[in-house]
Design a protein around this motif. Structure first.
Motif, PDB file in Angstrom:
ATOM      1  N   ALA A  97      -6.541  18.670   1.554  1.00  0.00           N
ATOM      2  CA  ALA A  97      -5.708  17.628   1.381  1.00  0.00           C
ATOM      3  C   ALA A  97      -5.859  16.739   0.037  1.00  0.00           C
ATOM      4  O   ALA A  97      -5.236  16.389  -0.654  1.00  0.00           O
ATOM      5  N   GLN A  98      -7.492  16.490  -0.276  1.00  0.00           N
ATOM      6  CA  GLN A  98      -7.896  16.178  -1.227  1.00  0.00           C
ATOM      7  C   GLN A  98      -7.378  16.809  -2.438  1.00  0.00           C
ATOM      8  O   GLN A  98      -7.157  16.078  -3.557  1.00  0.00           O
ATOM      9  N   THR A  99      -7.746  18.249  -2.441  1.00  0.00           N
ATOM     10  CA  THR A  99      -7.506  18.908  -3.665  1.00  0.00           C
ATOM     11  C   THR A  99      -6.300  18.998  -4.012  1.00  0.00           C
ATOM     12  O   THR A  99      -5.694  18.893  -5.020  1.00  0.00           O
ATOM     13  N   HIS A 108      -8.580  10.882  -5.627  1.00  0.00           N
ATOM     14  CA  HIS A 108      -9.516   9.986  -4.670  1.00  0.00           C
ATOM     15  C   HIS A 108      -8.416   9.807  -3.520  1.00  0.00           C
ATOM     16  O   HIS A 108      -8.704   8.802  -2.921  1.00  0.00           O
ATOM     17  N   PHE A 109      -7.659  10.826  -3.313  1.00  0.00           N
ATOM     18  CA  PHE A 109      -7.132  10.456  -1.778  1.00  0.00           C
ATOM     19  C   PHE A 109      -8.169  10.667  -0.571  1.00  0.00           C
ATOM     20  O   PHE A 109      -8.734  11.740  -0.546  1.00  0.00           O
ATOM     21  N   ALA A 138      -0.943   5.440  -1.648  1.00  0.00           N
ATOM     22  CA  ALA A 138      -1.678   6.826  -1.281  1.00  0.00           C
ATOM     23  C   ALA A 138      -0.472   7.837  -1.058  1.00  0.00           C
ATOM     24  O   ALA A 138       0.515   7.274  -0.467  1.00  0.00           O
ATOM     25  N   PRO A 139      -0.621   8.829  -1.358  1.00  0.00           N
ATOM     26  CA  PRO A 139       0.546   9.915  -0.929  1.00  0.00           C
ATOM     27  C   PRO A 139       0.455  10.463   0.237  1.00  0.00           C
ATOM     28  O   PRO A 139      -0.292   9.951   1.076  1.00  0.00           O
ATOM     29  N   ILE A 140       1.362  11.151   0.498  1.00  0.00           N
ATOM     30  CA  ILE A 140       1.433  11.941   1.950  1.00  0.00           C
ATOM     31  C   ILE A 140       1.164  13.466   1.281  1.00  0.00           C
ATOM     32  O   ILE A 140       1.855  13.922   0.569  1.00  0.00           O
ATOM     33  N   VAL A 141       0.097  13.966   2.246  1.00  0.00           N
ATOM     34  CA  VAL A 141       0.106  15.463   1.956  1.00  0.00           C
ATOM     35  C   VAL A 141       0.355  16.254   3.202  1.00  0.00           C
ATOM     36  O   VAL A 141      -0.094  15.856   4.381  1.00  0.00           O
TER      37      VAL A 141
END
Ligand code: SIN
Ligand code: FE2
Length: 210
Positions: A97-99, A108-109, A138-141
């Motif tokens: 999710a972070q990458t 930096h999620f 923050a985004p949604i992954v």
């Protein structure tokens, strides 16, 4: 964006990107970790605030879990069915999710919530916005595993035109910034048999709830 167009990276619109196969190499450890968690906090078909049973079976991992019932939608730190905290987000999933977020431009999620959605053929998710989170920066992954699906990516209003995006096992969608509040949903899942998941699709939606 449709059909056989499987570019590894495609921008859907500003702030929204599909990373095809991004989670593929880690699919098995992710699935194993999520299934461990499901032994503790099992899947359940939640009720909409209107009292209808959702076709998608859900659970959560992470500090916060999204729940729906007659009282509405909200994040809670304990599984209402067990009274216990939700299981942890598996390390392999957190990393993916972070990458993916970083690749899509969101450095930096740090997700603190992961909704686990399990679809059987015929199950669907109608157009909605993810707006129960406090932090809209923050985004949604969204990680797809198992049977393929058609992801419906709409606009800022429910009536806006919808792009149909094929999502397959290992694909990751990221949306944030100007696209954070886009309407989205999943068309009814078609019958199929996936080597890891059989006749199921699993979606893992990682968010920063707080
Ligand atoms: C969701 O919006 O919560 C689920 C999307 C998906 O299943 O891909
Ligand atoms: Fe959603």
């Amino acid at each position: 964006m449709h059909g056989k167009d499987r570019k590894p990276l495609a921008v859907i619109e500003e702030g929204a990107m599909i990373l095809r196969g991004w989670a593929l190499a880690d699919a098995e450890p992710i699935l194993f970790g999520v299934e461990q968690g499901l032994l503790q906090s099992g899947l359940r078909q939640m009720l909409t605030p209107g009292g209808k049973k959702m076709s998608v079976a859900m659970s959560n991992c992470g500090a916060w879990g999204w729940v729906s019932d007659r009282r509405g939608y909200r994040y809670v730190s304990k599984d209402p069915e067990t009274g216990q905290p939700w299981p942890e987000i598996p390390a392999a999933l957190f990393r993916i999710a972070q990458t993916a977020a970083a690749k899509a431009g969101f450095a930096h999620f740090i997700p603190d919530a992961c909704l686990v959605n399990v679809y059987v053929p015929g199950a669907r998710m109608s157009l909605h916005q993810d707006k129960d989170e406090q932090d809209m920066e923050a985004p949604i992954v969204s990680v797809s595993l198992g049977l393929p699906a058609t992801f419906l990516f709409g606009g800022a209003e429910r009536r806006d035109p919808v792009k149909r995006i094929d999502v397959e096992h290992g694909d990751v969608l990221v949306w944030g910034g100007p696209a954070r509040l886009r309407y989205h949903g999943i068309a009814p899942i078609k019958m199929g048999d996936h080597p890891l998941l059989g006749a199921r699709r699993m979606n893992l939606t990682l968010r920063k709830a707080r």
